[in-house]
Scaffold this motif. Structure first.
Motif, PDB file in Angstrom:
ATOM      1  N   PHE A 191       0.799  -1.221   0.000  1.00 32.30           N
ATOM      2  CA  PHE A 191       0.000   0.000   0.000  1.00 32.30           C
ATOM      3  C   PHE A 191       0.836   1.277   0.000  1.00 32.30           C
ATOM      4  O   PHE A 191       0.334   2.359   0.290  1.00 32.30           O
ATOM      5  CB  PHE A 191      -0.968  -0.022   1.189  1.00 32.30           C
ATOM      6  CG  PHE A 191      -1.958  -1.144   1.081  1.00 32.30           C
ATOM      7  CD1 PHE A 191      -3.003  -1.086   0.179  1.00 32.30           C
ATOM      8  CD2 PHE A 191      -1.814  -2.297   1.846  1.00 32.30           C
ATOM      9  CE1 PHE A 191      -3.903  -2.131   0.061  1.00 32.30           C
ATOM     10  CE2 PHE A 191      -2.699  -3.352   1.732  1.00 32.30           C
ATOM     11  CZ  PHE A 191      -3.755  -3.262   0.830  1.00 32.30           C
ATOM     12  N   LYS A 192       2.111   1.132  -0.352  1.00 27.62           N
ATOM     13  CA  LYS A 192       2.931   2.325  -0.530  1.00 27.62           C
ATOM     14  C   LYS A 192       2.479   3.068  -1.782  1.00 27.62           C
ATOM     15  O   LYS A 192       2.118   2.448  -2.786  1.00 27.62           O
ATOM     16  CB  LYS A 192       4.403   1.931  -0.695  1.00 27.62           C
ATOM     17  CG  LYS A 192       5.130   1.645   0.607  1.00 27.62           C
ATOM     18  CD  LYS A 192       6.605   1.390   0.344  1.00 27.62           C
ATOM     19  CE  LYS A 192       7.364   1.160   1.639  1.00 27.62           C
ATOM     20  NZ  LYS A 192       8.806   0.872   1.380  1.00 27.62           N
ATOM     21  N   PRO A 193       2.485   4.407  -1.761  1.00 26.53           N
ATOM     22  CA  PRO A 193       2.152   5.163  -2.976  1.00 26.53           C
ATOM     23  C   PRO A 193       3.117   4.814  -4.100  1.00 26.53           C
ATOM     24  O   PRO A 193       4.298   4.543  -3.842  1.00 26.53           O
ATOM     25  CB  PRO A 193       2.319   6.633  -2.544  1.00 26.53           C
ATOM     26  CG  PRO A 193       2.243   6.611  -1.054  1.00 26.53           C
ATOM     27  CD  PRO A 193       2.798   5.282  -0.616  1.00 26.53           C
ATOM     28  N   PRO A 194       2.657   4.779  -5.346  1.00 24.78           N
ATOM     29  CA  PRO A 194       3.549   4.443  -6.458  1.00 24.78           C
ATOM     30  C   PRO A 194       4.675   5.450  -6.604  1.00 24.78           C
ATOM     31  O   PRO A 194       4.475   6.652  -6.445  1.00 24.78           O
ATOM     32  CB  PRO A 194       2.615   4.476  -7.679  1.00 24.78           C
ATOM     33  CG  PRO A 194       1.444   5.311  -7.258  1.00 24.78           C
ATOM     34  CD  PRO A 194       1.296   5.091  -5.790  1.00 24.78           C
ATOM     35  N   GLY A 195       5.875   4.958  -6.882  1.00 23.56           N
ATOM     36  CA  GLY A 195       7.024   5.823  -7.099  1.00 23.56           C
ATOM     37  C   GLY A 195       7.048   6.369  -8.516  1.00 23.56           C
ATOM     38  O   GLY A 195       6.183   6.068  -9.333  1.00 23.56           O
ATOM     39  N   TRP A 196       8.088   7.152  -8.818  1.00 21.00           N
ATOM     40  CA  TRP A 196       8.133   7.788 -10.141  1.00 21.00           C
ATOM     41  C   TRP A 196       8.302   6.752 -11.245  1.00 21.00           C
ATOM     42  O   TRP A 196       7.798   6.951 -12.361  1.00 21.00           O
ATOM     43  CB  TRP A 196       9.263   8.818 -10.185  1.00 21.00           C
ATOM     44  CG  TRP A 196      10.647   8.235 -10.157  1.00 21.00           C
ATOM     45  CD1 TRP A 196      11.428   7.993  -9.073  1.00 21.00           C
ATOM     46  CD2 TRP A 196      11.412   7.819 -11.294  1.00 21.00           C
ATOM     47  NE1 TRP A 196      12.625   7.447  -9.447  1.00 21.00           N
ATOM     48  CE2 TRP A 196      12.661   7.335 -10.808  1.00 21.00           C
ATOM     49  CE3 TRP A 196      11.190   7.821 -12.663  1.00 21.00           C
ATOM     50  CZ2 TRP A 196      13.644   6.838 -11.644  1.00 21.00           C
ATOM     51  CZ3 TRP A 196      12.182   7.335 -13.502  1.00 21.00           C
ATOM     52  CH2 TRP A 196      13.388   6.850 -12.995  1.00 21.00           C
ATOM     53  N   VAL A 197       8.972   5.630 -10.939  1.00 20.48           N
ATOM     54  CA  VAL A 197       9.146   4.599 -11.960  1.00 20.48           C
ATOM     55  C   VAL A 197       7.796   4.001 -12.346  1.00 20.48           C
ATOM     56  O   VAL A 197       7.487   3.829 -13.532  1.00 20.48           O
ATOM     57  CB  VAL A 197      10.096   3.489 -11.463  1.00 20.48           C
ATOM     58  CG1 VAL A 197      10.140   2.344 -12.470  1.00 20.48           C
ATOM     59  CG2 VAL A 197      11.496   4.052 -11.250  1.00 20.48           C
ATOM     60  N   GLU A 198       6.975   3.678 -11.327  1.00 24.00           N
ATOM     61  CA  GLU A 198       5.663   3.101 -11.602  1.00 24.00           C
ATOM     62  C   GLU A 198       4.775   4.090 -12.358  1.00 24.00           C
ATOM     63  O   GLU A 198       4.067   3.710 -13.292  1.00 24.00           O
ATOM     64  CB  GLU A 198       4.982   2.693 -10.296  1.00 24.00           C
ATOM     65  CG  GLU A 198       5.618   1.497  -9.608  1.00 24.00           C
ATOM     66  CD  GLU A 198       6.791   1.880  -8.727  1.00 24.00           C
ATOM     67  OE1 GLU A 198       7.181   3.070  -8.724  1.00 24.00           O
ATOM     68  OE2 GLU A 198       7.325   0.992  -8.047  1.00 24.00           O
ATOM     69  N   PHE A 202      -2.705  -8.185  -8.925  1.00 21.06           N
ATOM     70  CA  PHE A 202      -2.743  -7.291 -10.079  1.00 21.06           C
ATOM     71  C   PHE A 202      -3.850  -6.241  -9.981  1.00 21.06           C
ATOM     72  O   PHE A 202      -4.281  -5.697 -10.991  1.00 21.06           O
ATOM     73  CB  PHE A 202      -2.906  -8.128 -11.359  1.00 21.06           C
ATOM     74  CG  PHE A 202      -1.826  -9.169 -11.516  1.00 21.06           C
ATOM     75  CD1 PHE A 202      -0.516  -8.789 -11.773  1.00 21.06           C
ATOM     76  CD2 PHE A 202      -2.105 -10.513 -11.353  1.00 21.06           C
ATOM     77  CE1 PHE A 202       0.489  -9.739 -11.895  1.00 21.06           C
ATOM     78  CE2 PHE A 202      -1.107 -11.468 -11.469  1.00 21.06           C
ATOM     79  CZ  PHE A 202       0.198 -11.079 -11.746  1.00 21.06           C
ATOM     80  N   SER A 203      -4.294  -5.937  -8.761  1.00 18.88           N
ATOM     81  CA  SER A 203      -5.354  -4.947  -8.566  1.00 18.88           C
ATOM     82  C   SER A 203      -4.791  -3.589  -8.191  1.00 18.88           C
ATOM     83  O   SER A 203      -3.650  -3.473  -7.740  1.00 18.88           O
ATOM     84  CB  SER A 203      -6.321  -5.402  -7.460  1.00 18.88           C
ATOM     85  OG  SER A 203      -7.099  -6.481  -7.886  1.00 18.88           O
ATOM     86  N   GLY A 204      -5.641  -2.564  -8.340  1.00 13.78           N
ATOM     87  CA  GLY A 204      -5.318  -1.242  -7.826  1.00 13.78           C
ATOM     88  C   GLY A 204      -5.475  -1.211  -6.314  1.00 13.78           C
ATOM     89  O   GLY A 204      -6.018  -2.150  -5.717  1.00 13.78           O
ATOM     90  N   PRO A 205      -5.028  -0.144  -5.651  1.00 13.57           N
ATOM     91  CA  PRO A 205      -5.013  -0.083  -4.177  1.00 13.57           C
ATOM     92  C   PRO A 205      -6.361  -0.323  -3.511  1.00 13.57           C
ATOM     93  O   PRO A 205      -6.423  -1.025  -2.499  1.00 13.57           O
ATOM     94  CB  PRO A 205      -4.511   1.346  -3.893  1.00 13.57           C
ATOM     95  CG  PRO A 205      -3.735   1.723  -5.114  1.00 13.57           C
ATOM     96  CD  PRO A 205      -4.429   1.051  -6.268  1.00 13.57           C
ATOM     97  N   ASP A 206      -7.446   0.237  -4.061  1.00  6.41           N
ATOM     98  CA  ASP A 206      -8.757   0.096  -3.413  1.00  6.41           C
ATOM     99  C   ASP A 206      -9.225  -1.351  -3.415  1.00  6.41           C
ATOM    100  O   ASP A 206      -9.618  -1.902  -2.380  1.00  6.41           O
ATOM    101  CB  ASP A 206      -9.792   0.990  -4.102  1.00  6.41           C
ATOM    102  CG  ASP A 206      -9.512   2.463  -3.873  1.00  6.41           C
ATOM    103  OD1 ASP A 206      -8.767   2.780  -2.921  1.00  6.41           O
ATOM    104  OD2 ASP A 206     -10.030   3.294  -4.644  1.00  6.41           O
ATOM    105  N   ASN A 207      -9.202  -1.955  -4.568  1.00  6.59           N
ATOM    106  CA  ASN A 207      -9.647  -3.350  -4.658  1.00  6.59           C
ATOM    107  C   ASN A 207      -8.684  -4.279  -3.935  1.00  6.59           C
ATOM    108  O   ASN A 207      -9.089  -5.282  -3.350  1.00  6.59           O
ATOM    109  CB  ASN A 207      -9.775  -3.763  -6.126  1.00  6.59           C
ATOM    110  CG  ASN A 207     -10.739  -4.924  -6.316  1.00  6.59           C
ATOM    111  OD1 ASN A 207     -11.674  -5.100  -5.544  1.00  6.59           O
ATOM    112  ND2 ASN A 207     -10.508  -5.719  -7.339  1.00  6.59           N
TER     113      ASN A 207
END
Length: 248
Positions: free
Chosen positions: A19-26, A153-158
């Motif tokens: 649940f870390k926020p995505p970094g600049w690479v992502e 392979f889900s986004g943070p909410d799901n």
């Protein structure tokens, strides 16, 4: 520190990492992936949607992925973890070889890679269930496998909802004793879109001339590693709970 305490700390670290926020690479990968995505013919994009639906149905209702490996019901957690790592090493080698081979063939063979990679991942998950002592003949165990797949392979909410489901599986599994309810409530659209978004950038690179083989091997290597981390920790969560219940 005993082994269970070590696993508890590793699982807690994994949860925080998820649940870390995505970094600049992502973030950059998602932007570039979106641009590459527009260059790929629609029929290629449709392959993944069709493939997910058919392979998920096979996983839920068929016998194709049921392992010959016996259910390891007496193995302790440390031994199960080691066997899981050995199993993963085998499947990652298969996935890397498959990605390199299809990547060298450009778009046409790249289309073949989508169903092949999903099948490899499903076979790995079914075998992993037996390593940790859970029998995939039971419908609820197949639902659990799909939840692990989705969570990876889900986004943070799901992802948060799916993790909560996995942590409370000893309660939730009771509603999945038959296939009727799951078939009715399965959100196919979200499942397909989130999976496609999670792997688009890496798999689209595989279709580019000149770098396809290298990109294909790298893509499959990293995708399998993400699945291993999620799957092993999901089963560790269950074993920690179930082993505690047995001792109580």
């Amino acid at each position: 520190m005993n082994y269970e305490h070590k696993v508890q700390r590793e699982v807690a670290d994994w949860e925080q990492k998820m649940f870390k926020p995505p970094g600049w690479v992502e973030k950059a990968s998602k932007t570039v992936g979106g641009r590459i995505n527009h260059l790929i013919p629609p029929k290629v994009q449709n392959v993944i949607t069709t493939t997910i639906r058919s392979i998920v149905r096979t996983a839920l209702f068929g016998a194709e992925y049921t392992p010959r490996r016996p259910v390891q019901s007496t193995m302790d957690l440390e031994a199960a973890d080691q066997e899981a790592k050995d199993l993963f090493a085998l499947y990652q080698k298969i996935a890397v070889a498959e990605g390199a081979g299809t990547g060298a063939g450009g778009i046409i063979l790249g289309m073949v890679d989508f169903p092949a990679l999903i099948a490899i991942k499903m076979k790995f998950l079914f075998e992993l269930a037996h390593v940790y002592g859970y029998d995939t003949k039971h419908f609820s165990e197949r639902v659990f496998i799909l939840k692990v797949f989705q969570m990876t392979f889900s986004g943070p909410d799901n992802r948060a909802k799916l993790l909560d489901s996995i942590k409370n599986w000893h309660i939730e599994k009771e509603q999945w004793l038959s296939d009727t309810e799951y078939s009715r409530t399965m959100d196919w659209e979200t499942f397909q879109i989130e999976y496609r978004d999670a792997i688009d950038f890496r798999k689209m690179l595989q279709m580019l001339p000149g770098i396809g083989a290298i990109a294909g091997a790298w893509a499959n290597y990293t995708i399998l590693e993400e699945l291993r981390e999620s799957a092993m920790n999901a089963y560790r969560l269950r074993r920690l709970h179930d082993d505690f219940e047995v001792r109580s």
